[in-house]
Write an enzyme that holds these catalytic residues in place. Structure first.
Site, PDB file in Angstrom:
ATOM      1  N   LEU A 203       0.797  -1.256  -0.067  1.00 46.18           N
ATOM      2  CA  LEU A 203       0.073   0.025  -0.048  1.00 46.18           C
ATOM      3  C   LEU A 203       1.080   1.011  -0.003  1.00 46.18           C
ATOM      4  O   LEU A 203       1.659   1.317   0.603  1.00 46.18           O
ATOM      5  CB  LEU A 203      -1.041  -0.116   1.279  1.00 46.18           C
ATOM      6  CG  LEU A 203      -1.932  -0.992   1.132  1.00 46.18           C
ATOM      7  CD1 LEU A 203      -2.933  -1.215   2.491  1.00 46.18           C
ATOM      8  CD2 LEU A 203      -3.086  -1.037   0.019  1.00 46.18           C
ATOM      9  N   GLY A 204       0.481   2.272  -0.716  1.00 46.44           N
ATOM     10  CA  GLY A 204       1.163   3.421  -0.835  1.00 46.44           C
ATOM     11  C   GLY A 204       2.070   3.615  -2.036  1.00 46.44           C
ATOM     12  O   GLY A 204       2.357   4.619  -2.485  1.00 46.44           O
ATOM     13  N   GLY A 205       2.314   2.181  -2.628  1.00 50.39           N
ATOM     14  CA  GLY A 205       3.079   2.209  -4.096  1.00 50.39           C
ATOM     15  C   GLY A 205       4.294   3.209  -4.024  1.00 50.39           C
ATOM     16  O   GLY A 205       5.054   2.924  -2.834  1.00 50.39           O
TER      17      GLY A 205
ATOM     18  N   CYS B  74       5.452   6.040  -4.271  1.00 52.21           N
ATOM     19  CA  CYS B  74       5.601   7.306  -3.715  1.00 52.21           C
ATOM     20  C   CYS B  74       5.844   7.043  -2.127  1.00 52.21           C
ATOM     21  O   CYS B  74       7.039   7.680  -1.749  1.00 52.21           O
ATOM     22  CB  CYS B  74       4.404   8.126  -3.633  1.00 52.21           C
ATOM     23  SG  CYS B  74       4.526   9.799  -2.813  1.00 52.21           S
TER      24      CYS B  74
ATOM     25  N   LYS C 110      12.438  11.956   0.846  1.00 47.39           N
ATOM     26  CA  LYS C 110      12.367  13.110   2.101  1.00 47.39           C
ATOM     27  C   LYS C 110      13.120  12.918   3.144  1.00 47.39           C
ATOM     28  O   LYS C 110      13.552  13.760   3.897  1.00 47.39           O
ATOM     29  CB  LYS C 110      10.686  13.568   2.010  1.00 47.39           C
ATOM     30  CG  LYS C 110      10.283  13.938   0.739  1.00 47.39           C
ATOM     31  CD  LYS C 110      11.232  14.775  -0.153  1.00 47.39           C
ATOM     32  CE  LYS C 110      10.702  14.952  -1.498  1.00 47.39           C
ATOM     33  NZ  LYS C 110      10.808  13.990  -2.372  1.00 47.39           N
TER      34      LYS C 110
ATOM     35  N   ASP D 109       0.202   8.573 -13.173  1.00 44.86           N
ATOM     36  CA  ASP D 109       1.490   8.449 -13.916  1.00 44.86           C
ATOM     37  C   ASP D 109       0.963   7.916 -15.035  1.00 44.86           C
ATOM     38  O   ASP D 109       1.909   7.648 -16.171  1.00 44.86           O
ATOM     39  CB  ASP D 109       2.529   7.782 -13.231  1.00 44.86           C
ATOM     40  CG  ASP D 109       3.304   8.982 -12.289  1.00 44.86           C
ATOM     41  OD1 ASP D 109       2.650   9.678 -12.084  1.00 44.86           O
ATOM     42  OD2 ASP D 109       4.151   8.230 -11.800  1.00 44.86           O
TER      43      ASP D 109
ATOM     44  N   LEU E 139       3.239  13.378 -10.826  1.00 47.16           N
ATOM     45  CA  LEU E 139       3.336  13.955  -9.432  1.00 47.16           C
ATOM     46  C   LEU E 139       2.361  13.250  -8.563  1.00 47.16           C
ATOM     47  O   LEU E 139       1.009  13.339  -9.023  1.00 47.16           O
ATOM     48  CB  LEU E 139       2.880  15.242  -9.438  1.00 47.16           C
ATOM     49  CG  LEU E 139       4.039  16.346 -10.260  1.00 47.16           C
ATOM     50  CD1 LEU E 139       3.616  17.584 -10.546  1.00 47.16           C
ATOM     51  CD2 LEU E 139       5.492  16.483  -9.588  1.00 47.16           C
ATOM     52  N   ALA E 140       2.445  13.072  -7.371  1.00 50.09           N
ATOM     53  CA  ALA E 140       1.585  12.484  -6.696  1.00 50.09           C
ATOM     54  C   ALA E 140       0.417  13.176  -6.324  1.00 50.09           C
ATOM     55  O   ALA E 140      -0.611  12.648  -6.331  1.00 50.09           O
ATOM     56  CB  ALA E 140       2.341  12.184  -5.092  1.00 50.09           C
TER      57      ALA E 140
ATOM     58  N   HIS F 268       4.897  38.981  10.327  1.00 48.72           N
ATOM     59  CA  HIS F 268       6.263  39.117  10.225  1.00 48.72           C
ATOM     60  C   HIS F 268       6.921  38.838  11.770  1.00 48.72           C
ATOM     61  O   HIS F 268       6.344  39.096  12.772  1.00 48.72           O
ATOM     62  CB  HIS F 268       6.443  40.710  10.289  1.00 48.72           C
ATOM     63  CG  HIS F 268       7.898  41.317  10.458  1.00 48.72           C
ATOM     64  ND1 HIS F 268       8.919  41.097   9.559  1.00 48.72           N
ATOM     65  CD2 HIS F 268       8.405  41.760  11.586  1.00 48.72           C
ATOM     66  CE1 HIS F 268      10.018  41.662  10.023  1.00 48.72           C
ATOM     67  NE2 HIS F 268       9.699  42.056  11.254  1.00 48.72           N
TER      68      HIS F 268
END
Length: 466
Positions: free
Chosen positions: A37-39, A41, A50, A312, A319-320, A444
């Site tokens: 699951l998740g393939g 990516c 990441k 894809d 892109l995911a 700021h």
């Protein structure tokens, strides 16, 4: 035989999101996945890369910047095994989260390879060879992509590698050669550069990240060179040889200059291609284009009326988040809703440091289309927040229509550019003008102030802090 309203083949970001949305809308749903699951990516792509980028960034900061912050430590060392183990922990936790979501939404999960028997029947073959057949009123193909190969640089999984092996190397390379200056090559090159590797990038185009705004490419090249990365652009690889414990790459520049580079690993990162080989498309007559991508209409429907394709395996950016949007669109369309995707507003991101992001039109695209525009740029070096964190590289660039002031593109290189680009997506989704951004209060000190200042620069060149 089990029957379903919706079957999804492929459990990457596009597939599992499609399945969840379909289930939310009341469809009896099944998802079929041959690996995890998740393939790509979650398992060998976005998430693990990441994790390593963050780990290597911490190490780089400890070596280069802690002392300036007044933090004195003994010289840090890389425990690469622990770094890889942490990455795997992130993957496992994320994948288990997807399993939880499947259970929560009462989605059946079938492990195996799904192939069409006909338009409404799918045969699922498990790893042990056993099969089961299911029936589905609608099917969504979300089988993703695989790394592209070069005929003169076939990968072997040991020294000539793809991004998958680059996430599991047994050691930090002494010299990593990266073939391809796109997102994958620069991100993984950055991981090992920070950990002490020599990194050389060979790119056939005349610049890196060629699909993004030229100003971003120029700035990123300058910054990565400053970090120690080497580049050979306008250079075509002619061969890569595995010597056992090293690799030899030969290449020729577009000026005819011959180049030989010795390293211990060569990462082939020249893009990805649609993966449809195991689907049995020929059994239902689904049409593909010259690049092997499944042809679809504006609703992502194939030429077989009850079968759709996303992510894809269809045209567009790989892109995911684009796949996720498409999965949601198809599920909602099947439910009779009227969803839409503005493909111009799918952001692109490179997770180097500094990060790079962009949405909308690039300056090159606007010039080619003959659109009159104005441009405003603001450098991170002028931000108090950037100076406080020592993240002064980069800038925000806003492109707006010369006559209407509507924002046509936003391009960022700098700290947290991946998160900041969402402001551009939001603004452009509602067709905001550069003037609109100048009237919004930005806290700021923050990095997002650079967006307001760039908008001011695009509006009669009136940035306050430039």
């Amino acid at each position: 035989m089990s029957s379903y309203d919706v079957a999804v083949i492929g459990a990457g970001p596009g597939g599992y999101v499609a399945a969840i949305r379909a289930a939310q809308l009341g469809f009896k749903t099944v998802i079929i996945e041959k690996n995890k699951l998740g393939g790509t990516c979650l398992n060998v792509g976005c998430i693990p890369s990441k994790a390593l980028l963050d780990s290597s960034h911490h190490y780089h900061d400890a070596v280069k910047h802690f002392a300036e912050h007044g933090i004195e430590i003994e010289a840090p060392k890389v425990n690469f095994g622990q770094m890889i183990a942490r990455k795997q922990g992130v993957i496992d936790q994320t994948v288990s989260g997807i399993k939880y979501l499947m259970d929560k939404n009462k989605i059946d999960v079938l492990e195996g390879t799904g192939a069409f028997k006909d338009a409404t029947h799918i045969v699922v073959t498990a790893a042990d060879g056993s099969t089961q057949e299911i029936e589905a009123k609608y099917t969504i193909i979300a089988t993703g992509s695989v790394s592209s190969e070069l005929p003169f640089a076939p990968t072997d999984g040991t020294r000539i590698i793809t991004s998958t092996e680059a996430l599991e190397l047994p050691e930090v390379p002494k010299h990593l050669i990266v073939i391809g200056g796109g997102v994958i090559g620069l991100e993984l090159g950055s991981v090992y550069l920070r950990l002490g590797s020599e990194v050389t990038v060979v790119e056939y185009a005349d610049r890196v990240i060629p699909g993004m705004d030229g100003a971003l490419s120029k700035e990123l090249t300058k910054i990565l060179k400053k970090q120690g990365m080497k580049f050979h652009t306008s250079t075509g690889v002619t061969s890569v040889t595995n010597n056992g414990d090293s690799v030899t790459l030969t290449a020729t520049s577009k000026k005819g200059e011959e180049l030989t580079i010795e390293g211990d690993y060569a990462l082939v990162a020249v893009g990805r291609r649609a993966f449809t080989g195991s689907l049995g498309l020929e059994n239902v007559g689904i049409e593909v284009d010259e690049r092997g991508r499944i042809k679809t209409n504006g609703h992502l429907q194939t030429n077989v009326a009850n079968i759709y394709a996303i992510g894809d395996v269809v045209a567009g950016a790989m892109l995911a988040h684009k796949a996720e949007e498409e999965g949601t669109l198809v599920a909602e369309y099947l439910a009779g809703q009227k969803p839409h995707i503005n493909y111009n507003l799918i952001p692109g991101v490179v997770y180097t440091w500094p990060e790079v992001s962009g949405v909308g039109q690039t300056e090159e695209q606007l010039k080619e289309a003959g659109v009159e525009f104005k441009s405003g740029t603001f450098k991170f070096a002028a931000l108090g927040r950037a100076r406080a964190s020592m993240d002064t590289d980069g800038f925000v660039k806003i492109l707006a229509d010369k006559n209407t002031d509507e924002i046509l593109g936003m391009h960022i290189i700098g700290a947290r550019a991946a998160d900041l680009i969402a402001e551009g997506v939001t603004a452009m989704e509602f067709r905001a003008s550069a003037e609109d951004l100048t009237r919004m209060s930005h806290a700021h000190p923050t990095f997002s102030e650079a967006i307001k200042e760039a908008a001011l620069a695009a509006t009669d060149n009136r940035a306050i802090h430039a």
